[in-house]
Design an enzyme around this catalytic site. Sequence first.
Site, PDB file in Angstrom:
ATOM      1  N   HIS A  77       6.970  -2.278  12.592  1.00 43.06           N
ATOM      2  CA  HIS A  77       8.312  -2.117  13.153  1.00 43.06           C
ATOM      3  C   HIS A  77       8.965  -3.487  13.313  1.00 43.06           C
ATOM      4  O   HIS A  77       8.295  -4.449  13.698  1.00 43.06           O
ATOM      5  CB  HIS A  77       8.225  -1.458  14.539  1.00 43.06           C
ATOM      6  N   MET A 113       0.254  -7.883  14.847  1.00 44.72           N
ATOM      7  CA  MET A 113       0.552  -8.273  13.467  1.00 44.72           C
ATOM      8  C   MET A 113       1.435  -9.518  13.420  1.00 44.72           C
ATOM      9  O   MET A 113       1.290 -10.354  12.532  1.00 44.72           O
ATOM     10  CB  MET A 113       1.218  -7.116  12.705  1.00 44.72           C
ATOM     11  N   GLU A 114       2.322  -9.656  14.391  1.00 39.49           N
ATOM     12  CA  GLU A 114       3.176 -10.839  14.434  1.00 39.49           C
ATOM     13  C   GLU A 114       2.352 -12.087  14.725  1.00 39.49           C
ATOM     14  O   GLU A 114       2.552 -13.144  14.108  1.00 39.49           O
ATOM     15  CB  GLU A 114       4.287 -10.650  15.471  1.00 39.49           C
ATOM     16  N   ASP A 128      -0.179 -25.780   1.761  1.00 42.94           N
ATOM     17  CA  ASP A 128       0.887 -26.202   0.843  1.00 42.94           C
ATOM     18  C   ASP A 128       1.224 -27.679   1.013  1.00 42.94           C
ATOM     19  O   ASP A 128       1.440 -28.387   0.032  1.00 42.94           O
ATOM     20  CB  ASP A 128       2.134 -25.350   1.068  1.00 42.94           C
TER      21      ASP A 128
END
Length: 163
Positions: A77, A113-114, A128
């Site tokens: 969500h 999840m965040e 990176d």
Amino acid sequence: MSRLTHLNERGEANMVDVTDKSVSERSARAESAVRMSAEAFALLVDGSNKKGDALAVARIAGIQAAKKTADLIPLCHPLALTKVEVDFELLADASTVRVRSYCRLAGRTGVEMEALTAASVAALTIYDMCKAVDPAMIIGPTRLLEKSGGKRGHWQTEEVTHG
């Protein structure tokens, strides 16, 4: 027996309806790690990485990622996060950066999840920023450390210590 909440009665992927859930304060902590060569770690720590301040960029990337989790994970969500933190612990003996994230809100669904997305993307950003020096860096493990709020209340991994 527990069932997966993102599957409907026919076993199809389904976004969970949280309309009837109570709004409560919810938070989650997660972590990841980036292990690298001593050379890459030294450049990261002393700020001489040619791409710039890797930790500053990774912090912002992690915060942005937490806010974009619903765009990345199909059945999540969209959440109105009220707090996102991304911090780093430099472990010189292991040439490792431990990434820790914290997310918080008042809402109808959790922020696990965040928090996991924030830690993951911050770790990927460190990769990176440092890959020119060490393309063999290892990311992980990435895991949830703690969550609170909602029907299930508080949970934490047994390995978490507060200090």
